[in-house]
Enzyme design. Structure first.
Site, PDB file in Angstrom:
ATOM      1  N   ARG A 139       0.669  -1.163   0.025  1.00  0.00           N
ATOM      2  CA  ARG A 139      -0.009   0.298   0.019  1.00  0.00           C
ATOM      3  C   ARG A 139       0.876   1.492   0.053  1.00  0.00           C
ATOM      4  NH1 ARG A 139      -1.893  -3.694  -1.213  1.00  0.00           N
ATOM      5  NH2 ARG A 139      -3.801  -4.942  -0.591  1.00  0.00           N
ATOM      6  N   SER A 196     -10.895  -0.721   3.711  1.00  0.00           N
ATOM      7  CA  SER A 196      -9.967  -0.789   4.760  1.00  0.00           C
ATOM      8  C   SER A 196      -9.307   0.489   5.470  1.00  0.00           C
ATOM      9  CB  SER A 196      -8.840  -1.939   4.162  1.00  0.00           C
ATOM     10  OG  SER A 196      -9.369  -3.065   3.878  1.00  0.00           O
ATOM     11  N   GLU A 207      -4.221   2.788   6.640  1.00  0.00           N
ATOM     12  CA  GLU A 207      -3.978   2.923   5.239  1.00  0.00           C
ATOM     13  C   GLU A 207      -4.360   4.055   4.530  1.00  0.00           C
ATOM     14  OE1 GLU A 207      -5.801   0.078   1.605  1.00  0.00           O
ATOM     15  OE2 GLU A 207      -5.067  -0.952   3.355  1.00  0.00           O
TER      16      GLU A 207
END
Length: 340
Positions: free
Chosen positions: A164, A240, A336
């Site tokens: 990520r 998420s 994230e």
């Protein structure tokens, strides 16, 4: 190009947080940046690059210039008997690109269906889901420098893709705007389904692998995501919120002693990735409410706007979750989502 002042970013973030940017500009081509930089007032302000805002949590108004790429061309730049190379504008919606390629029976993007956001944000975040990541198909990233408008191209290996993250999220954040990417896809007869994600494999277990098509994979991914993640159009969220943490082998054994049921995935380097959702749910946060913010009842990894939540409220909830997980497991959850 149109410069808008005191602009609401409500429709440019999937958390549905209503904050304002001092100025907002949509960029389509290199000359737009050069024109903006001739304005002394605009040039003196901080600039921020956004896509669809599907990985951002705004907590305050922005006293600066918000830029968004709107270049939306898709074209074939090369092909051979087995592969197709597509050049895709940064302003294209990611899911629209995935559906376009699936309709052409090309392999490569089907596992990444229904991820919100734009093509320009995909390499920045190195988006991923269900055993696939953007870095698997991206061959080149074409950028524009927002300070002088210069064009710079990065090959895949130069993007420093990680879990990520990428060079565009680190060294070049708010310096380089992703204008186009090039992806390499496989033609129908020369690719195959990526079934490394167990729920996908189970959903298609009645078929031989050679019988599975990109469309079948796409449909299953969309179905799974709709079951697990609330529709951001209906309930504000960014998917998420936290990354899945990774711990070393020694500490994993300690955790295993106290929590023998802990789910995990052993990495190639001997470390262990643990699902953040399990940690959060074990701390009894799933479905809980904090003011107008909350943790989704569908998935413990998803923070949601229950109606009228501020960015600060959502950020406070995230911090409370981090503190509980750290207290119980000695693990720090790293967001994230980018908190601004």
């Amino acid at each position: 190009m149109h410069i808008q002042a005191n602009y609401s970013l409500l429709k440019h973030n999937t958390f549905h947080v209503n904050i304002r940017s001092q100025y907002y500009v949509e960029i389509n081509k290199q000359s737009d940046i050069l024109t903006l930089r001739t304005d002394v007032k605009l040039a003196s302000l901080p600039w921020r690059i956004v896509g669809h805002g599907s990985n951002l949590l705004y907590t305050q108004n922005f006293n600066g210039v918000t830029l968004r790429c709107t270049f939306n061309k898709i074209r074939i730049v090369k092909e051979d008997n087995e592969n197709i190379w597509l050049s895709v504008g940064g302003g294209v919606k990611w899911h629209d690109l995935v559906e376009y390629t699936v309709n052409k029976n090309w392999w490569g993007l089907e596992n990444l269906a229904l991820i919100p956001g734009t093509v320009g944000a995909a390499p920045v975040q190195n988006i991923g889901a269900y055993g696939a990541e953007a870095q698997d198909v991206i061959t080149r990233v074409q950028t524009l420098n927002v300070f002088d408008g210069t064009h710079k191209e990065f090959r895949n290996a130069e993007c420093n893709f990680g879990y990520r993250t990428s060079i565009f999220k680190q060294e070049y954040i708010n310096r380089l705007m992703v204008h186009r990417i090039t992806v390499r896809l496989r033609k129908l007869a020369h690719g195959q389904a990526n079934l490394s994600y167990e729920p996908l494999r189970n959903a298609l277990s009645d078929y031989k692998k050679e019988e599975i098509t990109p469309r079948m994979m796409f449909d299953q991914v969309v179905s799974i995501r709709k079951q697990r993640i609330p529709d951001p159009d209906m309930q504000g969220n960014a998917g998420s919120f936290f990354k899945n943490p990774v711990v070393d082998a020694e500490y994993f054994q300690t955790l295993l002693t106290d929590y023998p049921e802990i789910p995990h995935h052993k990495m190639l380097d001997g470390t262990y990735k643990i699902p953040a959702a399990w940690l959060i749910e074990t701390c009894d946060w799933k479905g809980k409410r904090y003011g107008s913010a909350g943790i989704s009842e569908q998935h413990a990894l998803v923070l949601v706007n229950l109606g009228g939540a501020t960015g600060a409220e959502l950020a406070e909830l995230a911090q409370l979750v981090q503190e509980d997980v750290n207290h119980k497991f000695g693990i720090h959850l790293e967001p994230e989502v980018i908190i601004l």
